[in-house]
Scaffold this active site. Structure first.
Site, PDB file in Angstrom:
ATOM      1  N   ASP A  23       0.852  -1.005  -0.008  1.00 12.80           N
ATOM      2  CA  ASP A  23      -0.072   0.162  -0.024  1.00 12.80           C
ATOM      3  C   ASP A  23       0.926   1.361  -0.005  1.00 12.80           C
ATOM      4  O   ASP A  23       0.656   2.250  -0.802  1.00 12.80           O
ATOM      5  CB  ASP A  23      -0.999  -0.036   1.295  1.00 12.80           C
ATOM      6  N   HIS A  74      -4.780  -3.303   6.533  1.00  8.57           N
ATOM      7  CA  HIS A  74      -4.539  -3.341   4.933  1.00  8.57           C
ATOM      8  C   HIS A  74      -5.861  -3.866   4.361  1.00  8.57           C
ATOM      9  O   HIS A  74      -6.245  -4.886   4.245  1.00  8.57           O
ATOM     10  CB  HIS A  74      -3.506  -4.572   4.921  1.00  8.57           C
TER      11      HIS A  74
HETATM   12  N1  LIG Z   1      -0.687  -7.903   3.009  1.00  8.53           N
HETATM   13  C1  LIG Z   1      -0.727  -7.551   1.710  1.00  8.53           C
HETATM   14  O1  LIG Z   1      -0.396  -6.539   1.206  1.00  8.53           O
HETATM   15  C2  LIG Z   1      -1.113  -8.680   0.604  1.00  8.53           C
HETATM   16  C3  LIG Z   1      -1.030  -8.423  -0.701  1.00  8.53           C
HETATM   17  C4  LIG Z   1      -1.522  -9.340  -1.563  1.00  8.53           C
HETATM   18  C5  LIG Z   1      -1.971 -10.598  -1.218  1.00  8.53           C
HETATM   19  N2  LIG Z   1      -1.966 -10.667   0.218  1.00  8.53           N
HETATM   20  C6  LIG Z   1      -2.491 -11.988   0.684  1.00  8.53           C
HETATM   21  O2  LIG Z   1      -1.506 -13.010   0.662  1.00  8.53           O
HETATM   22  C7  LIG Z   1      -1.879 -14.293   0.507  1.00  8.53           C
HETATM   23  C8  LIG Z   1      -1.465 -14.991  -0.561  1.00  8.53           C
HETATM   24  O3  LIG Z   1      -1.730 -14.793  -1.757  1.00  8.53           O
HETATM   25  P1  LIG Z   1      -1.347 -15.432  -3.076  1.00  8.53           P
HETATM   26  O4  LIG Z   1      -1.816 -14.723  -4.328  1.00  8.53           O
HETATM   27  O5  LIG Z   1       0.312 -16.124  -3.230  1.00  8.53           O
HETATM   28  O6  LIG Z   1      -2.412 -16.668  -2.953  1.00  8.53           O
HETATM   29  P2  LIG Z   1      -2.168 -18.113  -3.575  1.00  8.53           P
HETATM   30  O7  LIG Z   1      -3.569 -18.782  -3.222  1.00  8.53           O
HETATM   31  O8  LIG Z   1      -1.624 -18.093  -5.027  1.00  8.53           O
HETATM   32  O9  LIG Z   1      -1.162 -19.154  -2.846  1.00  8.53           O
HETATM   33  C9  LIG Z   1      -1.462 -19.272  -1.321  1.00  8.53           C
HETATM   34  C10 LIG Z   1      -0.790 -20.626  -0.980  1.00  8.53           C
HETATM   35  O10 LIG Z   1      -0.989 -20.629   0.503  1.00  8.53           O
HETATM   36  C11 LIG Z   1      -1.171 -21.926   0.603  1.00  8.53           C
HETATM   37  N3  LIG Z   1      -1.678 -22.143   1.998  1.00  8.53           N
HETATM   38  C12 LIG Z   1      -2.862 -22.167   2.397  1.00  8.53           C
HETATM   39  N4  LIG Z   1      -3.177 -22.566   3.703  1.00  8.53           N
HETATM   40  C13 LIG Z   1      -1.736 -22.624   4.218  1.00  8.53           C
HETATM   41  C14 LIG Z   1      -1.165 -23.029   5.454  1.00  8.53           C
HETATM   42  N5  LIG Z   1      -1.979 -23.347   6.660  1.00  8.53           N
HETATM   43  N6  LIG Z   1       0.218 -23.501   5.407  1.00  8.53           N
HETATM   44  C15 LIG Z   1       1.102 -23.037   4.349  1.00  8.53           C
HETATM   45  N7  LIG Z   1       0.389 -22.836   2.916  1.00  8.53           N
HETATM   46  C16 LIG Z   1      -0.875 -22.619   2.977  1.00  8.53           C
HETATM   47  C17 LIG Z   1      -2.047 -22.489  -0.396  1.00  8.53           C
HETATM   48  O11 LIG Z   1      -2.129 -24.024  -0.606  1.00  8.53           O
HETATM   49  C18 LIG Z   1      -1.418 -21.667  -1.505  1.00  8.53           C
HETATM   50  O12 LIG Z   1      -0.348 -22.621  -2.205  1.00  8.53           O
HETATM   51  C19 LIG Z   1      -3.635 -14.013   0.456  1.00  8.53           C
HETATM   52  O13 LIG Z   1      -4.178 -14.223   1.810  1.00  8.53           O
HETATM   53  C20 LIG Z   1      -3.679 -12.714  -0.109  1.00  8.53           C
HETATM   54  O14 LIG Z   1      -4.943 -11.987   0.359  1.00  8.53           O
HETATM   55  C21 LIG Z   1      -1.673  -9.807   1.061  1.00  8.53           C
HETATM   56  C1  LIG Z   2      -8.984  -5.863   7.618  1.00  6.91           C
HETATM   57  O1  LIG Z   2      -8.313  -5.894   6.519  1.00  6.91           O
HETATM   58  C2  LIG Z   2      -8.287  -7.431   5.741  1.00  6.91           C
HETATM   59  C3  LIG Z   2      -7.075  -7.384   4.874  1.00  6.91           C
HETATM   60  O2  LIG Z   2      -7.477  -6.770   3.581  1.00  6.91           O
HETATM   61  C4  LIG Z   2      -9.682  -7.758   5.616  1.00  6.91           C
HETATM   62  O3  LIG Z   2      -9.568  -9.027   5.329  1.00  6.91           O
HETATM   63  C5  LIG Z   2     -10.447  -7.641   6.842  1.00  6.91           C
HETATM   64  O4  LIG Z   2     -11.700  -7.749   6.572  1.00  6.91           O
HETATM   65  C6  LIG Z   2     -10.410  -6.188   7.321  1.00  6.91           C
HETATM   66  N1  LIG Z   2     -11.129  -6.264   8.611  1.00  6.91           N
HETATM   67  C7  LIG Z   2     -12.212  -5.745   8.876  1.00  6.91           C
HETATM   68  C8  LIG Z   2     -12.792  -5.875  10.127  1.00  6.91           C
HETATM   69  O5  LIG Z   2     -12.978  -5.065   7.889  1.00  6.91           O
END
Ligand SMILES: NC(=O)c1ccc[n+]([C@@H]2O[C@H](COP(=O)([O-])OP(=O)(O)OC[C@H]3O[C@@H](n4cnc5c(N)ncnc54)[C@H](O)[C@@H]3O)[C@@H](O)[C@H]2O)c1
Ligand SMILES: *[C@@H]1O[C@H](CO)[C@@H](O)[C@H](O)[C@H]1NC(C)=O
Ligand SMILES: CC(=O)N[C@H]1CO[C@H](CO)[C@@H](O)[C@@H]1O
Length: 333
Positions: A159, A187
């Site tokens: 972000d 986030h």
């Molecule tokens: N914080 C941020 O800025 C941000 C940004 C982008 C994505 N995300 C989040 O990151 C995560 C991953 O995104 P992605 O696009 O790589 O998803 P994806 O679905 O391509 O990959 C996720 C992987 O995690 C694995 N997984 C699920 N549960 C697990 C566990 N208990 N232990 C180990 N591995 C497990 C799945 O099998 C899969 O291979 C998602 O939750 C997404 O919302 C966060």
């Molecule tokens: C806070 O952010 C996360 C990540 O985007 C989202 O999944 C979650 O729903 C948000 N929390 C609330 C209470 O809306």
């Protein structure tokens, strides 16, 4: 060359990991002289895919990569870790209630926190990426009482980078000419991208973002919603969520923890709030502006907060308080 460090990536068969692992293995995060043992955790059905990722890492022929360990077992994955990047989480499935999703994630991050507590080094740096990242991070930290809470953080650098880039494009300067944007809070779409302390280098001179952009309406309106909605816009266009940019942000975040932020620059990270200078409720993982030195972060103090900012910081905090309380109610069951 120093001894190799042990770095875990969970969700290692997923799309973020596919971009991330190369960056880590070639030295972008822990330095060009730091050998690495990469441990890759995913769930059992993904093990065949993980084998393919291991083959590709081998085929990259990277000098710093000493060993790659694919596994579906936490006791293998969390052993003696120096750094843990927790990307994997339970994704929202068709028709799944928000509460059930949160419950599933609490279970995952409770068990991974407990594994950190039991198997990792006490100095391990933990970065949580899997959503809901702030609350997952809080649950992991609470489930690892022997590791300092300061060693846990969640990703809001994506972000932060999005906000910097929006300002840079608007001013026609490069992204590194923009510094000190702030992402406050969760986030999610209630996050508050704040440019009141942001500086833009225009022709060698640093000026406040409001003076460089010369469009207060944009900065207080469409800019904020563009950053808040950027993830959704990428999904709409790509039919997949942000992965390359998320991986880049993870590298930026962990590299800054490892090597520190440069003088006069701060970055945004979700960190544990306790007696913070901005009146954000305690016991949340909330995104703050931080400076990092000697592998320790400090919330940037003394920034003035106007009423416009205050309201937005409070709204995103309220969301996190509610989510925390629900998550904690699942912890005891
Ligand atoms: N914080 C941020 O800025 C941000 C940004 C982008 C994505 N995300 C989040 O990151 C995560 C991953 O995104 P992605 O696009 O790589 O998803 P994806 O679905 O391509 O990959 C996720 C992987 O995690 C694995 N997984 C699920 N549960 C697990 C566990 N208990 N232990 C180990 N591995 C497990 C799945 O099998 C899969 O291979 C998602 O939750 C997404 O919302 C966060
Ligand atoms: C806070 O952010 C996360 C990540 O985007 C989202 O999944 C979650 O729903 C948000 N929390 C609330 C209470 O809306
Ligand atoms: C980033 C961070 O706060 N790291 C801390 C982790 O915990 C050790 C003690 O175990 C501290 O020395 C680090 O500063």
């Amino acid at each position: 060359m120093s001894d190799p460090i042990r770095v875990l990536v969970t969700g290692a068969a997923g799309q973020i990991a596919y971009s991330l692992l190369y960056g880590i293995a070639k030295g972008d995060v822990f330095g060009k002289d730091q050998p690495i043992i990469l441990i890759l955790l995913d769930i059992p059905p993904m093990l065949p895919v993980l084998d393919g990722v291991v083959m590709e890492l081998q085929d990259c022929a990277l000098p710093l990569l000493k060993e790659v360990i694919p596994t579906d077992k936490v006791e293998v994955a969390f052993k003696d870790l120096d750094a843990a990047i927790l990307v994997g989480s339970m994704p929202r499935k068709e028709g799944m209630e928000r509460k059930d999703l949160l419950k599933a994630n609490v279970a995952i991050f409770k068990s991974q926190g407990a594994a950190l507590d039991k198997y990792a080094k006490k100095t391990v740096k933990v970065l949580v990426v899997g959503n809901p990242a702030n609350t997952n991070c809080l649950i992991a930290a609470k489930s690892a009482p022997s590791i300092p809470k300061e060693n846990f953080s969640c990703l809001t650098r994506l972000d932060h980078n999005r906000a910097s880039s929006q300002v840079a494009m608007r001013c026609g300067v490069s992204a590194n000419s923009v510094k000190n944007v702030i992402i406050w809070g969760n986030h999610s779409s209630t996050q508050y991208p704040d440019v009141h302390h942001c500086l833009v280098n225009v022709g060698g001179k640093e000026v406040p973002a409001f003076d460089a952009v010369k469009d207060d309406n944009w900065l207080k309106g469409d800019f904020i919603s563009a950053v808040q909605q950027r993830g959704a816009a990428v999904i709409k266009a790509r039919k997949l969520s942000s992965a390359m940019s998320a991986a880049k942000a993870i590298c930026d975040h962990m590299r800054d923890i490892w090597t520190g932020t440069s003088e006069g620059r701060f970055v945004s990270m979700g960190v544990y709030s306790t007696g913070n200078p901005y009146g954000v409720p305690d016991d949340l993982i909330y995104s703050f502006p931080v400076e990092i030195k000697d592998k320790s972060w400090k919330i940037v103090d003394g920034l003035t907060i106007n009423d416009f900012s205050r309201a937005k910081m409070d709204a995103t905090a309220a969301e996190l308080v509610e989510e925390r309380d629900t998550a904690i109610s699942f912890l005891s069951v």
